[in-house]
Design a protein around this motif. Structure first.
Motif, PDB file in Angstrom:
ATOM      1  N   PRO A   1       0.833  -1.213   0.000  1.00 54.04           N
ATOM      2  CA  PRO A   1       0.000   0.000   0.000  1.00 54.04           C
ATOM      3  C   PRO A   1       0.862   1.255   0.000  1.00 54.04           C
ATOM      4  CG  PRO A   1      -0.003  -1.016   2.168  1.00 54.04           C
ATOM      5  CD  PRO A   1       0.729  -1.956   1.255  1.00 54.04           C
ATOM      6  N   VAL A   2       0.273   2.350  -0.447  1.00 54.11           N
ATOM      7  CA  VAL A   2       0.958   3.639  -0.414  1.00 54.11           C
ATOM      8  C   VAL A   2       1.055   4.072   1.046  1.00 54.11           C
ATOM      9  CG1 VAL A   2       0.821   6.071  -1.090  1.00 54.11           C
ATOM     10  CG2 VAL A   2       0.113   4.281  -2.700  1.00 54.11           C
ATOM     11  N   THR A   3       2.254   4.290   1.504  1.00 53.80           N
ATOM     12  CA  THR A   3       2.449   4.706   2.890  1.00 53.80           C
ATOM     13  C   THR A   3       1.808   6.080   3.108  1.00 53.80           C
ATOM     14  OG1 THR A   3       4.539   3.504   2.967  1.00 53.80           O
ATOM     15  CG2 THR A   3       4.165   5.158   4.684  1.00 53.80           C
ATOM     16  N   GLY A   4       0.975   6.151   4.117  1.00 53.30           N
ATOM     17  CA  GLY A   4       0.337   7.426   4.456  1.00 53.30           C
ATOM     18  C   GLY A   4      -0.802   7.812   3.537  1.00 53.30           C
ATOM     19  N   ASP A   5      -1.371   6.821   2.846  1.00 52.65           N
ATOM     20  CA  ASP A   5      -2.448   7.153   1.900  1.00 52.65           C
ATOM     21  C   ASP A   5      -3.605   7.861   2.582  1.00 52.65           C
ATOM     22  OD1 ASP A   5      -3.171   4.839   3.274  1.00 52.65           O
ATOM     23  OD2 ASP A   5      -3.966   3.813   1.508  1.00 52.65           O
ATOM     24  N   PHE A   6      -3.954   7.427   3.781  1.00 51.23           N
ATOM     25  CA  PHE A   6      -5.088   8.088   4.458  1.00 51.23           C
ATOM     26  C   PHE A   6      -4.729   9.495   4.898  1.00 51.23           C
ATOM     27  CE2 PHE A   6      -2.815   5.862   7.779  1.00 51.23           C
ATOM     28  CZ  PHE A   6      -2.783   6.761   8.826  1.00 51.23           C
ATOM     29  N   GLU A   7      -3.465   9.747   5.199  1.00 56.20           N
ATOM     30  CA  GLU A   7      -3.044  11.107   5.544  1.00 56.20           C
ATOM     31  C   GLU A   7      -3.160  12.034   4.336  1.00 56.20           C
ATOM     32  OE1 GLU A   7       0.918  10.389   6.916  1.00 56.20           O
ATOM     33  OE2 GLU A   7       0.257   9.811   8.925  1.00 56.20           O
TER      34      GLU A   7
ATOM     35  N   LEU B   1       2.635   8.967   9.708  1.00 56.14           N
ATOM     36  CA  LEU B   1       3.402   8.041   8.873  1.00 56.14           C
ATOM     37  C   LEU B   1       4.400   8.713   7.948  1.00 56.14           C
ATOM     38  CD1 LEU B   1       0.637   5.446   7.938  1.00 56.14           C
ATOM     39  CD2 LEU B   1       2.503   5.175   9.570  1.00 56.14           C
ATOM     40  N   ILE B   2       3.969   9.692   7.191  1.00 58.15           N
ATOM     41  CA  ILE B   2       4.892  10.283   6.216  1.00 58.15           C
ATOM     42  C   ILE B   2       5.559  11.551   6.715  1.00 58.15           C
ATOM     43  CG2 ILE B   2       3.893   9.185   4.190  1.00 58.15           C
ATOM     44  CD1 ILE B   2       2.285  11.631   3.637  1.00 58.15           C
ATOM     45  N   GLN B   3       5.169  11.992   7.878  1.00 63.39           N
ATOM     46  CA  GLN B   3       5.840  13.094   8.570  1.00 63.39           C
ATOM     47  C   GLN B   3       5.853  14.405   7.784  1.00 63.39           C
ATOM     48  OE1 GLN B   3       7.331  12.834  11.880  1.00 63.39           O
ATOM     49  NE2 GLN B   3       5.881  11.150  11.781  1.00 63.39           N
ATOM     50  N   PHE B   4       4.808  14.677   6.985  1.00 64.65           N
ATOM     51  CA  PHE B   4       4.784  15.985   6.354  1.00 64.65           C
ATOM     52  C   PHE B   4       4.120  16.968   7.308  1.00 64.65           C
ATOM     53  CE2 PHE B   4       0.672  14.691   4.419  1.00 64.65           C
ATOM     54  CZ  PHE B   4      -0.085  15.826   4.618  1.00 64.65           C
TER      55      PHE B   4
END
Length: 179
Positions: A60-66, A142-145
């Motif tokens: 899955p795309v990491t941080g997709d829900f973010e 997750l993706i820390q943006f």
């Protein structure tokens, strides 16, 4: 001239919002396909292809829900200007349908002013929230943006919605004065 600029702003924001929604759909589809490919590879259904996919890190795309959360927030604000300009908000006119054009125009003017005030209030609070996110350097899990990026994008769209709402309220008020 002014109406043309306002209409252009509203259409432009809706177009950008639509592009963002399309990208979000693409991200979700890629994430679902990656998740399914990963699950099937781990279950052994894909054989050597599955081993190759696992070695390549397919999942899955990491941080997709973010990303979806931030993108949907922006898209909602991006569609507000066109919705306001066209008077396309959901309405229930069971009681007002038989009141006549004069009363209905007065009600439309009243709700246009109320909507402008509400959108400006939301825009102000969005700005304040963005300042907090900047100050505390909050990031997604997750993706820390930085969370303030999503607030800033939504703020730009909310400012456009505020401009269009003020224009619509002013035009309704002018229309009431002119009869």
């Amino acid at each position: 001239m002014l109406h043309g600029l306002i209409a252009y702003l509203a259409r432009f924001m809706a177009l950008v919002g639509g592009i963002v929604l399309c990208l979000l759909v693409l991200i979700v589809c890629v994430s679902i396909l990656g998740r399914e490919a990963n699950d099937m590879s781990h279950a052994g259904y894909l054989g050597l292809l599955g081993e190759w996919l696992l070695a390549k890190g397919v999942g899955p795309v990491t941080g997709d829900f973010e990303l979806v959360e931030a993108g949907i927030a922006f898209a909602i604000f991006a569609f507000l200007p066109l919705t306001q300009l066209n008077g396309a908000h959901a309405t229930v006119d069971i009681f007002t349908g038989g009141l006549g054009p004069r009363v209905n125009n007065a009600l439309a003017m009243f709700w246009s002013v109320v909507m402008a005030v509400i959108i400006i209030l939301i825009t102000w609070r969005l700005y304040e929230g963005m300042q907090d996110k900047i100050r505390y350097r909050e990031t997604t899990y997750l993706i820390q943006f930085p969370v303030w990026w999503a607030y800033a994008a939504s703020l730009v769209a909310a400012i456009a919605a505020s401009i269009v709402s003020l224009y619509c309220a002013a035009m309704r008020l002018a229309g009431m004065r002119q009869g």
